[in-house]
Design an enzyme around this catalytic site. Structure first.
Site, PDB file in Angstrom:
ATOM      1  N   GLU A 108      35.360   9.078   0.831  1.00  0.00           N
ATOM      2  CA  GLU A 108      36.642   9.372   1.487  1.00  0.00           C
ATOM      3  C   GLU A 108      36.895  10.877   1.468  1.00  0.00           C
ATOM      4  OE1 GLU A 108      38.993   8.650   3.333  1.00  0.00           O
ATOM      5  OE2 GLU A 108      40.154   6.909   2.759  1.00  0.00           O
ATOM      6  N   ASP A 109      37.620  11.366   2.456  1.00  0.00           N
ATOM      7  CA  ASP A 109      38.057  12.757   2.419  1.00  0.00           C
ATOM      8  C   ASP A 109      39.194  12.923   1.420  1.00  0.00           C
ATOM      9  OD1 ASP A 109      39.768  11.192   3.963  1.00  0.00           O
ATOM     10  OD2 ASP A 109      40.032  12.666   5.549  1.00  0.00           O
ATOM     11  N   ASP A 112      45.319   9.187  -0.796  1.00  0.00           N
ATOM     12  CA  ASP A 112      46.746   9.528  -0.844  1.00  0.00           C
ATOM     13  C   ASP A 112      47.466   8.376  -1.558  1.00  0.00           C
ATOM     14  OD1 ASP A 112      49.257  10.520  -0.287  1.00  0.00           O
ATOM     15  OD2 ASP A 112      49.191  10.148   1.848  1.00  0.00           O
ATOM     16  N   LYS A 140      45.537  12.803  -4.319  1.00  0.00           N
ATOM     17  CA  LYS A 140      46.936  13.212  -4.569  1.00  0.00           C
ATOM     18  C   LYS A 140      47.493  12.249  -5.619  1.00  0.00           C
ATOM     19  CE  LYS A 140      47.982  14.694   0.199  1.00  0.00           C
ATOM     20  NZ  LYS A 140      48.708  14.285   1.410  1.00  0.00           N
ATOM     21  N   ASP A 168      42.506  16.345   9.597  1.00  0.00           N
ATOM     22  CA  ASP A 168      43.097  16.785  10.867  1.00  0.00           C
ATOM     23  C   ASP A 168      44.614  16.917  10.811  1.00  0.00           C
ATOM     24  OD1 ASP A 168      43.595  13.933  10.676  1.00  0.00           O
ATOM     25  OD2 ASP A 168      44.207  14.044  12.772  1.00  0.00           O
ATOM     26  N   ARG A 174      39.951  19.912  12.172  1.00  0.00           N
ATOM     27  CA  ARG A 174      38.957  19.303  11.283  1.00  0.00           C
ATOM     28  C   ARG A 174      37.816  20.278  10.992  1.00  0.00           C
ATOM     29  NH1 ARG A 174      39.952  13.743  10.861  1.00  0.00           N
ATOM     30  NH2 ARG A 174      40.757  12.715  12.704  1.00  0.00           N
TER      31      ARG A 174
HETATM   32  P1  5GP Z   1      45.862   6.435   1.991  1.00  0.00           P
HETATM   33  O1  5GP Z   1      45.464   5.130   2.642  1.00  0.00           O
HETATM   34  O2  5GP Z   1      45.178   6.696   0.682  1.00  0.00           O
HETATM   35  O3  5GP Z   1      47.361   6.564   1.870  1.00  0.00           O
HETATM   36  O4  5GP Z   1      45.474   7.581   2.997  1.00  0.00           O
HETATM   37  C1  5GP Z   1      44.157   7.930   3.206  1.00  0.00           C
HETATM   38  C2  5GP Z   1      43.927   8.518   4.573  1.00  0.00           C
HETATM   39  O5  5GP Z   1      45.108   9.155   5.052  1.00  0.00           O
HETATM   40  C3  5GP Z   1      42.886   9.604   4.507  1.00  0.00           C
HETATM   41  O6  5GP Z   1      41.607   9.092   4.780  1.00  0.00           O
HETATM   42  C4  5GP Z   1      43.340  10.568   5.587  1.00  0.00           C
HETATM   43  O7  5GP Z   1      42.807  10.180   6.822  1.00  0.00           O
HETATM   44  C5  5GP Z   1      44.834  10.400   5.623  1.00  0.00           C
HETATM   45  N1  5GP Z   1      45.533  11.441   4.837  1.00  0.00           N
HETATM   46  C6  5GP Z   1      46.142  11.305   3.631  1.00  0.00           C
HETATM   47  N2  5GP Z   1      46.686  12.466   3.219  1.00  0.00           N
HETATM   48  C7  5GP Z   1      46.391  13.365   4.199  1.00  0.00           C
HETATM   49  C8  5GP Z   1      46.659  14.773   4.340  1.00  0.00           C
HETATM   50  O8  5GP Z   1      47.286  15.460   3.515  1.00  0.00           O
HETATM   51  N3  5GP Z   1      46.169  15.364   5.469  1.00  0.00           N
HETATM   52  C9  5GP Z   1      45.482  14.676   6.429  1.00  0.00           C
HETATM   53  N4  5GP Z   1      45.058  15.367   7.483  1.00  0.00           N
HETATM   54  N5  5GP Z   1      45.219  13.347   6.328  1.00  0.00           N
HETATM   55  C10 5GP Z   1      45.668  12.714   5.208  1.00  0.00           C
END
Ligand code: 5GP
Length: 184
Positions: A108-109, A112, A140, A168, A174
């Site tokens: 994963e990038d 969150d 995070k 992005d 990106r």
């Molecule tokens: P989660 O499902 O953990 O809440 O979110 C994961 C996905 O949300 C990541 O793969 C990414 O695509 C997007 N994401 C979460 N935080 C950020 C952020 O600060 N910046 C960007 N560009 N995408 C985020």
């Protein structure tokens, strides 16, 4: 020749400031690749990137591995063009690989809330893999809502919206080599 990146990026009325410089990112990616190389020696893992955001991290990570591996991708959509998660995950591309009895490393990038990676992990675990582990460049911790074991974490960052190195803003930025955070 590529352009030198500045420390501030303007996007409309908003400003992003540098959070992680490209040199710092490259150094950390090499360290993670070293650990993965040690842990997966002789295991022929399937490394699965979560599109779109992980494509640059995934590429740098696998280039630095000294083991044999296979590559596949999932594509999810959860953020749309917004800066805040919709709280919903949609699968846009499924796997091609048969994962039965295989060692899987999800890449994963950014984690969150943890919703996306938990969703994928649950799907994979129902197909009887030998193991499913997670590598994320960014975490995070203040936003995390799902109970997750994450074996490989590049950097823990504050709860700020970030762009660059695969991440992005409305599908743009990106291709920045460093990571920038929205100024508060
Ligand atoms: P989660 O499902 O953990 O809440 O979110 C994961 C996905 O949300 C990541 O793969 C990414 O695509 C997007 N994401 C979460 N935080 C950020 C952020 O600060 N910046 C960007 N560009 N995408 C985020």
């Amino acid at each position: 020749m590529r352009q030198t990146e500045t420390s501030i990026i303007k996007v409309g009325n908003e400003e992003f400031e540098i959070l992680l410089h490209e040199n710092e990112i490259q150094k950390r990616v090499k360290e993670l690749a070293q650990k993965i190389t040690e842990n997966y020696h002789g295991k022929l893992p399937i490394i699965i990137g979560i599109l779109n955001g992980s494509f640059i991290f995934m590429s740098d990570l696998v280039k630095n591995l000294s083991i044999q591996c296979e590559i596949d991708f999932f594509k999810l959509s959860s953020y749309g063009d917004e800066k805040i998660s919709s709280g919903k995950v949609t699968m846009l591309k499924e796997l091609n690989a048969d994962i039965n009895d295989r060692n899987i490393l999800l890449v994963e990038d950014i984690v969150d809330t943890g919703l996306s990676i938990s969703y994928i992990k649950n799907i994979l675990e129902s197909s009887n893999p030998a193991s499913v582990k997670i590598a994320t460049l960014l975490l995070k911790p203040e936003s995390l809502k799902h109970n997750l074991d994450i074996e490989y974490i590049g950097f823990e960052i504050p709860n700020r919206f970030v762009i660059g190195y695969g991440l992005d803003y409305a599908q743009k930025y990106r291709n920045l080599r460093s990571i920038y955070a929205l100024k508060q």
